[in-house]
Design a protein around this motif. Sequence first.
Motif, short mmCIF file in Angstrom:
data_model
loop_
_atom_site.label_atom_id
_atom_site.label_comp_id
_atom_site.label_asym_id
_atom_site.label_seq_id
_atom_site.Cartn_x
_atom_site.Cartn_y
_atom_site.Cartn_z
N ILE A 158 0.86 -1.29 0.11
CA ILE A 158 0.16 0.07 0.18
C ILE A 158 0.96 1.43 -0.06
CG2 ILE A 158 -1.80 1.34 1.26
CD1 ILE A 158 -2.54 -1.52 2.55
N GLN A 159 0.64 2.17 -0.82
CA GLN A 159 1.48 3.37 -1.00
C GLN A 159 0.50 4.58 -0.74
OE1 GLN A 159 4.14 5.09 -4.17
NE2 GLN A 159 3.35 3.01 -4.85
N GLU A 160 -0.78 4.48 -0.31
CA GLU A 160 -1.47 5.69 -0.18
C GLU A 160 -1.87 5.63 1.59
OE1 GLU A 160 -4.39 4.87 -2.87
OE2 GLU A 160 -3.04 5.08 -4.52
N ASN A 161 -2.51 6.68 1.96
CA ASN A 161 -2.95 6.91 3.07
C ASN A 161 -4.64 6.31 3.39
OD1 ASN A 161 -0.87 7.83 4.52
ND2 ASN A 161 -1.13 9.85 3.80
N GLY A 162 -5.10 6.13 4.41
CA GLY A 162 -6.35 5.41 4.41
C GLY A 162 -6.52 4.27 5.44
N GLU A 163 -7.53 3.66 5.31
CA GLU A 163 -7.59 2.48 6.12
C GLU A 163 -6.83 1.43 5.61
OE1 GLU A 163 -11.59 1.06 7.20
OE2 GLU A 163 -10.97 0.40 9.00
N ILE A 164 -5.86 0.80 6.44
CA ILE A 164 -4.83 -0.20 6.07
C ILE A 164 -5.44 -1.71 6.51
CG2 ILE A 164 -3.13 1.24 5.50
CD1 ILE A 164 -1.74 0.67 8.36
#
Length: 309
Positions: free
Chosen positions: A3-9
Amino acid sequence: MIIQENGEIADGIYSLGSTWAPLFLIDGENPVLIDAGFSFLGEIYAREIRKITGTRQPSCLVLTHAHFDHCGAAGVLKSIFPKLKIAASAKAKKILQRPNAVKLIKQLNKEAADGARESGLDLGLKDWRSFEPFEVDITLKEGSTIRISENCILKALETPGHTWDCLSYYIDPQKALFTGEAAGIAGHNGHIYSEWLVNYDSYYKSLKKLSQLDVMVLGPGHNFIFTEKDARQYLQASLKECVKYLALIVNCLAEENKDLQQVANRIKKLEYDQQPEPKQTESAYMLNLKARIKTVLRRVEKEEKMAKK
Ligand SMILES: [Zn+2]
């Protein structure tokens, strides 16, 4: 997945702010934050935390270590969320009480903000906050736990090697692991950079310990988040990489007759010069690289002494 983006992981776990200096939020009855990146991002972290927690306040911020890019916004967040308690290792607490360390953290955060401004980074910031000194309220050690909700617990693991004050955090039941720099950092070229600064053997031992955990989500301190197979693969690859990197430095030391500057120049060519942006400044890189080489030199000299006995 990488994952390379912010948000819910993962379920109730978020990466916020900037992928370069993320703040992780574990939501629950008592929301917990992990690391606090740069001071100038303080307002953004706070805004994004509020988006998720609404009127509830985060209860605790746990720090992986006292480096400027991991604790930068801790004081800012404390002023925004007055009930926030800050937790870290006893060694980190001590560092943060030293006026010279605080001065350096403040200075490096100012330089990071200046750099971001100069590069024309538009974050929609009204207020570029500067570093605010803060106190560590809770000290954590191996096995310390923080309850996030009835079924969700954060556990601290001592993982020295990058620095002596490093803690990693394991969240159950999501099986999420946050390592700061204790497990190295993946660059945008796919290479995993080994990050020991104070001691190779401690770093290796810490990494070995982390690689034996049952991990479904892995958040190193910068750039990417790894899940499932990629999380397990990352830890194994990072272990291999640090063994390889040690051999490279040992080899260079032998070939350059232990000339630190020569060894540093050679490794910089192989490592830093090839690395795509964004990367740390050259001066910061060289400072860290020399620290790393020095620890290896001490290790080599110790082994030579032992061999003579
Ligand atoms: Zn660090």
